[in-house]
Design an enzyme around this catalytic site. Structure first.
Site, PDB file in Angstrom:
ATOM      1  N   HIS A  18       0.841  -1.214   0.000  1.00 48.28           N
ATOM      2  CA  HIS A  18       0.000   0.000   0.000  1.00 48.28           C
ATOM      3  C   HIS A  18       0.871   1.256   0.000  1.00 48.28           C
ATOM      4  CE1 HIS A  18      -3.086  -2.604   2.328  1.00 48.28           C
ATOM      5  NE2 HIS A  18      -3.648  -2.329   1.174  1.00 48.28           N
ATOM      6  N   LYS A  42     -17.616  -6.477   6.421  1.00 45.97           N
ATOM      7  CA  LYS A  42     -16.352  -7.147   6.741  1.00 45.97           C
ATOM      8  C   LYS A  42     -16.078  -7.057   8.234  1.00 45.97           C
ATOM      9  CE  LYS A  42     -13.612  -6.816   2.480  1.00 45.97           C
ATOM     10  NZ  LYS A  42     -12.436  -6.179   1.862  1.00 45.97           N
ATOM     11  N   ARG A  91      -1.883  -5.903  -8.539  1.00 45.34           N
ATOM     12  CA  ARG A  91      -0.805  -6.829  -8.199  1.00 45.34           C
ATOM     13  C   ARG A  91      -0.607  -7.899  -9.267  1.00 45.34           C
ATOM     14  NH1 ARG A  91      -3.238  -7.444  -2.341  1.00 45.34           N
ATOM     15  NH2 ARG A  91      -4.992  -6.984  -3.685  1.00 45.34           N
ATOM     16  N   SER A 129      -2.977  -7.606   2.876  1.00 43.98           N
ATOM     17  CA  SER A 129      -3.216  -7.503   4.325  1.00 43.98           C
ATOM     18  C   SER A 129      -3.620  -8.866   4.881  1.00 43.98           C
ATOM     19  CB  SER A 129      -4.341  -6.504   4.610  1.00 43.98           C
ATOM     20  OG  SER A 129      -3.998  -5.236   4.136  1.00 43.98           O
TER      21      SER A 129
END
Ligand code: ADP
Length: 161
Positions: A18, A42, A91, A129
């Site tokens: 990040h 979440k 990514r 994460s």
């Protein structure tokens, strides 16, 4: 007119991946908001306040970065802070489909807001994460993956008995 961009995400917690995207965006835009989506669906490990504090600490050397949080639709939030650009990191190919869906929907909702993608530094292409939390949970080494303040916060969440 100042160019204002948002790096939205969960940042649960912020990683070097990040940080790489944020610092690169800060060289292109006048102001970069790192904005935590307070996602009710979440179950985060870190509260929004904890995440804001960690991001503030690890970005304090970048003067044009602001840290914030928001609920609801990103495009409504963008309008409220005067931002017309969204920055996301890419990514791998696996990110592409979801990101394309997200960008298309945001474009449909507000065509004045552009989304820009920054390709991850190869060094961080495997980093997320979730994977960091999984390694931290079993006390594996995470020093090269997250800043020291984040490592400390993760160690406190998963103490060695
Ligand atoms: P979200 O739940 O919105 O995906 P994340 O916190 O996981 O939130 O990610 C926020 C943004 O940071 C996304 O654009 C994501 O692609 C990007 N990102 C996450 N990890 C990396 C990494 N290792 N390298 C580059 N970008 C990353």
């Amino acid at each position: 007119m100042a160019s204002i961009a948002i790096c939205p995400g969960s940042f649960d917690p912020i990683t070097y991946g990040h940080l790489d995207i944020i610092s690169r965006a800060s060289r292109v835009f006048d102001v970069v908001y790192v904005s935590i989506l307070n996602n009710k669906n979440k179950q985060p490990l870190f509260s929004v306040d904890e995440r804001v504090e960690l991001i503030e600490e690890v970005t304090k050397h970048i003067p044009n970065v602001k840290v914030d949080s928001f609920d609801g639709l990103l495009i409504h939030y963008a309008k409220s802070i005067g931002a017309n650009s969204i920055i996301r990191g890419l990514r791998a190919v696996s990110d592409f489909e979801y990101e394309m869906q997200l960008t298309s929907m945001n474009k449909f909702l507000n065509e004045d807001i552009e989304t820009f993608y920054i390709m991850t530094n190869n060094q961080y292409s495997f980093l997320s994460s979730s994977i960091v939390k999984e390694v931290a949970q079993y006390h594996g080494k995470i020093a090269e993956l997250v800043p020291p303040q984040v490592e400390k916060a993760l160690r406190l969440k998963f103490p060695i008995e």
